[in-house]
Enzyme design. Structure first.
Site, PDB file in Angstrom:
ATOM      1  N   SER A   1       0.852  -1.179  -0.063  1.00 43.76           N
ATOM      2  CA  SER A   1      -0.122  -0.077  -0.082  1.00 43.76           C
ATOM      3  C   SER A   1       1.022   1.301   0.066  1.00 43.76           C
ATOM      4  CB  SER A   1      -1.201   0.108   1.401  1.00 43.76           C
ATOM      5  OG  SER A   1      -0.022  -0.111   2.523  1.00 43.76           O
TER       6      SER A   1
ATOM      7  N   HIS B   1      -2.533  -2.874  -5.878  1.00 42.74           N
ATOM      8  CA  HIS B   1      -2.590  -2.569  -4.751  1.00 42.74           C
ATOM      9  C   HIS B   1      -4.202  -2.781  -4.717  1.00 42.74           C
ATOM     10  CE1 HIS B   1      -3.409   0.512  -1.342  1.00 42.74           C
ATOM     11  NE2 HIS B   1      -3.546  -0.522  -1.089  1.00 42.74           N
TER      12      HIS B   1
ATOM     13  N   GLU C   1      -5.152  -0.260  -7.719  1.00 38.62           N
ATOM     14  CA  GLU C   1      -4.216   0.849  -8.029  1.00 38.62           C
ATOM     15  C   GLU C   1      -3.168  -0.095  -8.855  1.00 38.62           C
ATOM     16  OE1 GLU C   1      -3.492   4.718  -5.586  1.00 38.62           O
ATOM     17  OE2 GLU C   1      -3.088   2.893  -4.399  1.00 38.62           O
TER      18      GLU C   1
ATOM     19  N   ASN D   1      -3.129   5.883  -0.486  1.00 36.55           N
ATOM     20  CA  ASN D   1      -2.799   6.463   0.638  1.00 36.55           C
ATOM     21  C   ASN D   1      -2.071   7.566   0.952  1.00 36.55           C
ATOM     22  OD1 ASN D   1      -3.628   4.306   2.454  1.00 36.55           O
ATOM     23  ND2 ASN D   1      -2.181   2.648   1.352  1.00 36.55           N
TER      24      ASN D   1
END
Length: 283
Positions: free
Chosen positions: A119, A140, A152, A190
């Protein structure tokens, strides 16, 4: 390239969810972890999800059973010797991931793609532990994997177009939406989410509001389905801290400095839902 046989390394909540969506999309899936009890727990998680789908009449018993027959438990990494794709979902630690990818590079066929569900960690650095950097990529998934549509996809410095296209098509086959992002700390999800969570923790740390109030403001005022502190508890406060440290180190910008209260909770073992206590208590 045609991907049919997949190994998911890591049978925790993320890994089990990833294995489930691959099996539902008719891929043959090996679910691997170091300990048999962890693999059994992961398989149990998937079985429970399948039973729930049958109860809600979203699939037939036969369809659910077919998904489960496409899953094979594993505690021997050498079972990756005949796969087309490995998706790694182990602890968020660059040394552990790099060592694992180096080992997988020796075991898997030359054509196999090695994907990481990291992540926040750099794909390029993970790829450097292998002799197939062109076939290493970030994939991800979001939690909970069976529900969330986004994946992702992150190219490393050497990731080839062929590898990217294969993973993009595979993601679509899972009924997910692939979004390409660059190899920067935290990627997009993130890099945006974690500073918001960190700032929410600062408001508690500075006495601006109680955790319940912070979450209510974000749910009712910003239309978030879940407050940032509840979300932090679900992610795991140790994971939140690790990602904030990765962002802070990667960018060298103090706007990513983890809140001291987050560090204090992690040191106290208050990691959120998984330990029964974080910003809120869980029975």
């Amino acid at each position: 390239m045609k991907i049919k046989n997949v190994m998911v390394v890591g049978a925790g909540q993320m890994g089990s969810g990833i294995a489930q969506v691959f099996a539902q999309a008719e891929f043959n899936v090996i679910l691997h972890d170091l300990k048999a009890e962890i693999v059994e727990k992961g398989m149990g998680y998937i079985t429970k999800n399948m039973n729930r789908q049958v109860e809600k009449e979203r699939m037939t018993r036969e369809e659910a059973d077919a998904v489960l027959t496409r899953l094979t438990p594993s505690t021997d990494l050498n079972n990756a010797s005949d796969v087309d794709l490995v998706v790694e979902a182990v602890v968020e630690n660059i040394d552990i991931k790099s060592k694992l990818f180096s080992h997988l590079d020796e075991i898997t066929p030359n054509h196999a793609i090695l994907a990481t569900n990291t992540s926040s960690l750099p794909i390029t650095e993970i790829a450097a532990a292998t002799n197939r950097a062109g076939k290493v990529i970030g994939m991800h998934f979001m939690n909970p994997v069976p529900v969330m549509k986004l994946v992702e996809i992150i190219r490393g410095l050497a990731t080839t177009d062929e590898t990217y296209e294969a993973i993009e098509q595979t993601t679509k086959a899972l009924d997910k939406v692939p979004v390409e992002v660059k190899d920067f700390p935290g990627f997009v999800s993130n890099r945006v989410l974690m500073p918001m969570i960190n700032e929410a923790i600062y408001t508690v740390f500075e006495g601006v509001a109680e955790p319940e109030a912070v979450d209510e403001v974000m749910k009712l005022g910003m239309n978030h389905p879940m407050g940032p502190l509840t979300l932090a508890d679900f992610i795991g406060l140790d994971t939140c801290l690790y990602i904030m440290e990765t962002l802070h180190e990667g960018f060298g910008d103090d706007k990513y400095r983890p809140c001291p209260l987050l560090r204090k909770y992690v040191k106290a073992g208050w990691l959120g839902k998984k330990t029964g206590k974080g910003f809120f208590e869980y029975n």
